[in-house]
Design a protein around this motif. Structure first.
Motif: not given
Length: 561
Positions: A342-355, A368-373
């Motif tokens: 909503m309103n683009c207020a959230s930051h993306c998480g730690n996606c694999l390979d920076g996707h 997810c990138a390694e270390g995240w779930m």
């Protein structure tokens, strides 16, 4: 094409007739009729008014009179000339009784109730109200008290002391219907022309200069009042249907114009906007809103509104804001890469390979990138886990440290007995301790020691001792005290030898002195100071003398003391 056909059909059953006959005197005038009147060029015979729609229905009709005057004089060429009733409707209008050819009527002398009658067509049903009389000029007083009847009903009457002018426009007190018109006086009756005016179909008014505007265009409005039984045509109002709808209305003049661009007025008959529609509206009348999901010129699709709501059909703005993943009032602009929700207020998480994550849900498309779930990859692995999807368990880190959640590397190294960065590999056989740098002792039968502390769990090979089997074979049963006891004894032995050597050196020196004295034994012996006769020394000397052969230190002899 459909709109055109609908409009044509509409006008075919409603509105003003467009095929009214033209009676202007020239073809050029008829070419622009009825947009322009015929007053500049005149009318065809029998037609009058500015639009030549006022017709004289009396002309050429059968006429009678109560008596007929006959004259034989120089004016008639000394022949008998009868001023018959038919001359009153021959179409030649004048007030000159003796105009040539003769064209006036006259009743005979002595007629007590002189009358003149025109018999209209039996099919005539129009109401009559407007009449014009051309009377004999010069004897107008004979017309005092003149009376006109239509169909047996009084149209108009002058008082007995008044009379009409030579050219008289007469308006009946009310519109009358009838097939006869009768004119009556009390003395003589002379008429040069009688005109009865009726508007042609589709026109009304005193001059027949107003077109009917009936809802049903085949209806002939009242030619006197203009009233229509079917009501007014679209775009008109009033009892005579001559008043146009006020600005902003059309049709029956109660229907508001649609949403014309810039609030322009619509066509008062059809409601069609003269220009385009305001944003958000369709059709030529601009009364139909855009279909759901469209706005503006109704070809622009709504953006991504919250809860799939419809946008404002005028501006395209979403009333409740944008759905997750979209920005601006129209919700047509996606979130910037790296943001979502909503309103683009959230930051993306730690996606694999920076996707880039899904801009609506925040989900990482390839995990997810390694270390995240979790789907959004904003939750780090729980303590003790690392790697892709946090499925790998940390190794054996020193002092139970938590490993790096991406790589699994132990920050301070491995616990004793483990090696490699992730501390998942045990020491090789025969090695133990931190970094596996220590070798096992002499465990029994070559068994492997404990990789953590090096202890031989099965005991030591023969002769070796200690928990790690690292001590050499023992010479006594006191295996744990051998080394310290030996060291102590060795130290004491060295000290004893040093004391003995000192004593020997001292004694040797004494013997040397005694050897000198033995050359004169009696003298020397007797002369010894009594103070040198120390009992200890004497005893020692005696003992040495009795047990040890004498060796002359001055001589080059080798031997043991």
């Amino acid at each position: 094409m459909g709109v055109f056909l609908t409009t044509m059909l509409f006008f075919s059953i409603t509105g003003t007739p467009t095929d009214a006959a033209c009676h202007c005197n020239t073809a050029a005038a008829c070419a622009v009729f009825p947009s322009s009147p015929c007053s500049q060029v005149g009318c065809q015979d029998g037609w009058f008014g500015s639009y030549c729609q006022r017709r004289n229905i009396a002309i050429g009709q059968r006429a009678t009179q109560s008596s007929t005057f006959t004259e034989n004089s120089d004016r008639t060429g000394y022949t008998d000339y009868r001023f018959e009733a038919r001359y009153g409707v021959d179409g030649r209008a004048t007030t000159n009784f003796y105009s040539k050819p003769f064209t006036c009527t006259h009743t005979a002398t002595g007629d007590k109730q002189p009358t003149w009658t025109v018999h209209l067509s039996s099919s005539h049903t129009d109401k009559i109200q407007h009449i014009k009389l051309y009377l004999r000029d010069g004897f107008l007083d004979r017309n005092k008290g003149m009376k006109i009847n239509v169909g047996g009903q009084l149209c108009f009457q002058w008082s007995t002391d008044r009379y009409p002018p030579a050219s008289a426009d007469v308006k009946c007190q009310q519109a009358l219907t009838g097939n006869t018109l009768i004119i009556q006086t009390s003395e003589y009756l002379a008429l040069c022309e009688v005109q009865i005016f009726v508007c042609s179909d589709g026109w009304f008014g005193e001059d027949c200069d107003k077109q009917c505007h009936c809802f049903v265009n085949t209806e002939i409005c009242d030619k006197i009042t203009g009233q229509c039984l079917s009501g007014c045509a679209p775009g008109y109002m009033g009892t005579d249907c001559q008043t146009e709808c006020p600005d902003g209305y059309y049709g029956n003049c109660t229907t508001e114009c649609g949403n014309c661009l810039n609030a322009a007025d619509c066509n008062k008959t059809t409601g069609i906007c003269l220009g385009d529609c305001e944003p958000g509206w369709l059709t030529d009348t601009c009364l139909q809103p855009c279909e759901e999901g469209y706005y503006g010129d109704c070809t622009s699709k709504c953006g991504n509104c919250y809860n799939a709501a419809c946008c404002n059909k005028d501006t395209g703005i979403c009333p409740g804001g944008c759905a997750a993943g979209w920005l601006t009032g129209t919700c047509l602009q996606p979130c910037q890469d790296g943001r979502y929700g909503m309103n683009c207020a959230s930051h993306c998480g730690n996606c694999l390979d920076g996707h880039v994550c899904n801009k609506s849900t925040g989900m990482c498309p390839r995990g997810c990138a390694e270390g995240w779930m979790n789907d959004t990859c904003v939750h780090p692995c729980p303590g003790g886990y690392y790697g892709t999807d946090c499925t790998s368990k940390c190794g054996n880190c020193l002092e139970n440290d938590v490993c790096n959640k991406s790589t699994g590397i132990c920050p301070n190294g491995c616990a004793a007995g483990w090696i490699n960065n992730t501390c998942h590999n045990m020491c090789d056989d025969g090695r133990y301790g931190s970094g596996c740098t220590s070798g096992c002792g002499h465990c029994k039968s070559g068994t492997v020691c404990d990789r953590t502390n090096g202890i031989c769990g099965s005991g030591c090979d023969g002769g070796y001792s200690g928990a790690r089997c690292e001590q050499c074979p023992a010479t006594s049963g006191h295996s744990n005290q051998v080394v310290p006891v030996a060291a102590t004894l060795g130290t004491l032995l060295i000290l004893a030898l040093i004391a003995l050597l000192t004593a020997i050196i001292y004694i040797r020196r004494l013997k040397n002195q005694l050897g000198v004295l033995q050359k004169k034994p009696e003298d020397n012996y007797i002369s010894l100071d009594e103070r040198t006769k120390d009992p200890v020394v004497e005893n020692t000397y005696e003992q040495i003398n009795n047990s040890t052969p004498y060796v002359n230190m001055g001589e080059d002899h080798q031997g043991r003391i």
